[in-house]
Scaffold this motif. Structure first.
Motif, short mmCIF file in Angstrom:
data_model
loop_
_atom_site.label_atom_id
_atom_site.label_comp_id
_atom_site.label_asym_id
_atom_site.label_seq_id
_atom_site.Cartn_x
_atom_site.Cartn_y
_atom_site.Cartn_z
N LYS A 277 0.83 -1.22 0.00
CA LYS A 277 0.00 0.00 0.00
C LYS A 277 0.86 1.26 0.00
N VAL A 278 2.06 1.21 0.60
CA VAL A 278 2.90 2.42 0.64
C VAL A 278 4.13 2.32 -0.26
N ALA A 279 4.24 1.23 -1.02
CA ALA A 279 5.37 1.12 -1.94
C ALA A 279 5.22 2.18 -3.03
N PRO A 280 6.31 2.87 -3.40
CA PRO A 280 6.18 3.93 -4.41
C PRO A 280 5.70 3.40 -5.76
N TYR A 281 6.19 2.23 -6.16
CA TYR A 281 5.66 1.56 -7.35
C TYR A 281 5.07 0.24 -6.91
N LYS A 282 3.91 -0.10 -7.46
CA LYS A 282 3.27 -1.36 -7.09
C LYS A 282 3.79 -2.48 -7.98
N VAL A 283 4.01 -2.16 -9.25
CA VAL A 283 4.41 -3.19 -10.21
C VAL A 283 5.50 -2.64 -11.14
N ALA A 284 6.49 -3.51 -11.47
CA ALA A 284 7.48 -3.14 -12.49
C ALA A 284 7.25 -4.03 -13.70
N ILE A 285 7.35 -3.44 -14.88
CA ILE A 285 7.11 -4.18 -16.12
C ILE A 285 8.43 -4.29 -16.89
N PHE A 286 8.81 -5.53 -17.22
CA PHE A 286 10.07 -5.75 -17.96
C PHE A 286 9.80 -6.49 -19.28
N PRO A 287 10.29 -5.97 -20.41
CA PRO A 287 10.40 -6.86 -21.57
C PRO A 287 11.65 -7.72 -21.32
N LEU A 288 11.59 -9.00 -21.69
CA LEU A 288 12.72 -9.89 -21.39
C LEU A 288 14.04 -9.30 -21.89
N VAL A 289 14.02 -8.80 -23.11
CA VAL A 289 15.21 -8.12 -23.64
C VAL A 289 14.75 -6.81 -24.31
N ALA A 290 15.68 -5.84 -24.38
CA ALA A 290 15.29 -4.50 -24.85
C ALA A 290 15.37 -4.36 -26.36
N ASN A 291 15.99 -5.37 -27.03
CA ASN A 291 16.22 -5.18 -28.47
C ASN A 291 15.31 -6.04 -29.34
N LYS A 292 14.21 -6.53 -28.77
CA LYS A 292 13.22 -7.27 -29.59
C LYS A 292 11.94 -6.43 -29.64
N GLU A 293 11.68 -5.88 -30.78
CA GLU A 293 10.60 -4.91 -30.92
C GLU A 293 9.26 -5.42 -30.40
N GLU A 294 8.92 -6.70 -30.78
CA GLU A 294 7.59 -7.23 -30.38
C GLU A 294 7.46 -7.30 -28.86
N LEU A 295 8.59 -7.70 -28.19
CA LEU A 295 8.54 -7.82 -26.73
C LEU A 295 8.35 -6.44 -26.08
N VAL A 296 9.09 -5.45 -26.60
CA VAL A 296 9.01 -4.10 -26.02
C VAL A 296 7.61 -3.53 -26.25
N LYS A 297 7.07 -3.79 -27.44
CA LYS A 297 5.74 -3.27 -27.79
C LYS A 297 4.68 -3.88 -26.85
N LYS A 298 4.78 -5.18 -26.65
CA LYS A 298 3.81 -5.88 -25.79
C LYS A 298 3.96 -5.40 -24.33
N ALA A 299 5.23 -5.24 -23.90
CA ALA A 299 5.48 -4.80 -22.52
C ALA A 299 4.89 -3.40 -22.31
N ASN A 300 5.01 -2.58 -23.34
CA ASN A 300 4.46 -1.24 -23.25
C ASN A 300 2.94 -1.26 -23.14
N GLU A 301 2.31 -2.19 -23.87
CA GLU A 301 0.85 -2.32 -23.79
C GLU A 301 0.42 -2.70 -22.37
N VAL A 302 1.16 -3.67 -21.78
CA VAL A 302 0.83 -4.10 -20.42
C VAL A 302 1.04 -2.93 -19.45
N PHE A 303 2.15 -2.23 -19.63
CA PHE A 303 2.46 -1.07 -18.79
C PHE A 303 1.31 -0.05 -18.82
N LEU A 304 0.85 0.29 -20.04
CA LEU A 304 -0.20 1.29 -20.17
C LEU A 304 -1.53 0.81 -19.59
N SER A 305 -1.77 -0.51 -19.66
CA SER A 305 -3.05 -1.02 -19.15
C SER A 305 -3.11 -0.95 -17.62
#
Ligand code: ATP
Length: 377
Positions: A277-305
């Motif tokens: 309840k008092v943690a500054p961030y509740k959840v962290a979202i990671f794409p497994l690797v930063a250089n795979k476009e599909e993974l980053v795109k999907k991670a971003n979708e989850v992040f925004l949701s």
């Protein structure tokens, strides 16, 4: 306090008020701290904190205490010679007494009811220090609970327990929270307790005070302002000056104690075991690797949701293990990893900060899952 209790309202009062307010409150005369100084090392101590007649730091001789008023003075007005001296507020609660009648006349509340405020207070502390523990500018959270004199005992006990339960539910080591009963009491008080937290660096310290203030405050403000602040019970017709139970705590001290309470080390891992309840961030979202476009795109979708529901952080630096460690260190309770399996079956791994266990969950169940976890933490 204001959301869970239907008979408590919040206000945001002024930092600077008429100097008479501080005369009425008794602060001009008696908001004092006695200070002793060591003749050898010149360290200064609040006389109340000294248990012996010698300096706790070097054993040197200590001076007789001198008394300082700790109100912070300021001036109002523009013409030199005609300015009036007043004070930055020394405690947040005086505004509440000043606004008692406004609240009573405008909001449909009957006694017993409460007024809360969070806000800055200023004190010329003689011994600031211990990180955020004693500052000259700090944030207080106060409740003033107005009730009939005949119900003071009942409400004092109620708030004493309620506030302790509230802190206990937030802290990871609730056993470090205890009551300290005051023996020396203000003349209007029948009892006073502090809620203390046992800190490792500097011992058991006050986090919040529960005070029996009787009719002192409204009585004094009535006398100094010439306004009748009495209350007539609509059912019995009984007229009285409302009595007050005060709970007055420090936001900065709570923050400091929460950090001390949550800090832990397991091997080479540093974990801030903050209640989600008092943690500054509740959840962290990671794409497994930063250089795979599909993974980053999907991670971003989850992040925004999730982002519009609670604070979420996106991290694609370095390897997953390092990212877990850095989230552990700032107390993020859950980490979500988007991997190749996510692209195939729309599931992710959710890793728990405290157990380090991982589970696989469908993306469309995530919001509900975390909302449930937060509600029950
Ligand atoms: P202390 O005995 O430590 O000086 P106090 O009894 O004067 O505290 P109150 O006037 O009852 O404190 O204030 C209520 C709360 O405000 C305290 O429980 C504390 O959490 C916070 N507080 C008071 N003074 C300071 C300060 N100088 N810096 C940070 N927080 C403070």
């Amino acid at each position: 306090m204001t959301v869970d209790h239907e008979n408590i309202v919040g206000i945001d009062g002024a930092i600077i008020s008429h100097p008479k307010v501080w005369e009425a409150s008794g602060h001009v005369k008696s908001f004092v701290d006695p200070l002793s100084e060591c003749k050898k090392c010149h360290h200064r101590f609040k006389a109340d904190d000294l248990t012996e007649d010698k300096c706790p730091d070097c054993g040197g001789e200590i001076t007789e205490p001198r008394v300082y008023n700790i109100l912070v003075p300021t001036e109002l007005g523009v013409i030199e010679g005609e300015k009036i001296q007043t004070y930055l507020r020394g405690e947040a609660c005086q505004n509440i007494y000043l606004n008692f009648k406004n609240v009573l006349d405008t909001i449909r509340l009957k006694i017993p009811f409460g007024i809360c405020q969070i806000g800055k207070a200023f004190r010329n502390e003689v011994t600031p220090g211990n990180f955020l523990f004693r500052q000259r500018e700090f944030e207080q959270w106060d409740l003033q609970w107005f009730c009939s004199p005949s119900e003071m005992d009942k409400w004092f006990e109620f708030w004493k327990k309620e506030r302790m339960d509230w802190y206990k539910a937030l802290f990871t080591h609730p056993e470090n929270l205890t009551y300290f009963e005051h023996i020396k009491l203000a003349h209007y008080a029948k009892k006073a307790f502090d809620i203390q937290y046992a800190t490792s660096p500097f011992g058991g310290k006050e986090i919040e005070g529960i005070h029996w203030r009787g009719d002192w405050d409204l009585g004094r403000h009535s006398e100094y302002s010439g306004k009748d602040l009495s209350y007539t019970d609509p059912e019995t017709g009984e007229k009285y000056t409302p009595n007050i139970v005060e709970t007055s705590g420090g936001v900065d001290r709570t923050f400091l104690f929460l950090l001390l309470d949550a800090y832990s080390e397991e091997g080479d891992r540093i974990i801030l075991k903050l209640n989600p309840k008092v943690a500054p961030y509740k959840v962290a979202i990671f794409p497994l690797v930063a250089n795979k476009e599909e993974l980053v795109k999907k991670a971003n979708e989850v992040f925004l949701s999730l982002k519009s529901e609670f604070p979420v952080i996106f991290d694609d630096r370095g390897n997953i293990g390092k990212r877990y460690y850095s989230q552990d260190e700032i107390g993020t309770p859950w980490c979500v990893t988007i991997d190749y399996q996510t692209l195939e079956e729309n599931t992710v791994t959710v890793r728990d900060r405290d157990t380090t266990k991982q589970e696989r969950l469908p993306v469309d169940k995530l919001l509900n899952h975390f909302q449930n976890k937060l509600a029950h933490s």
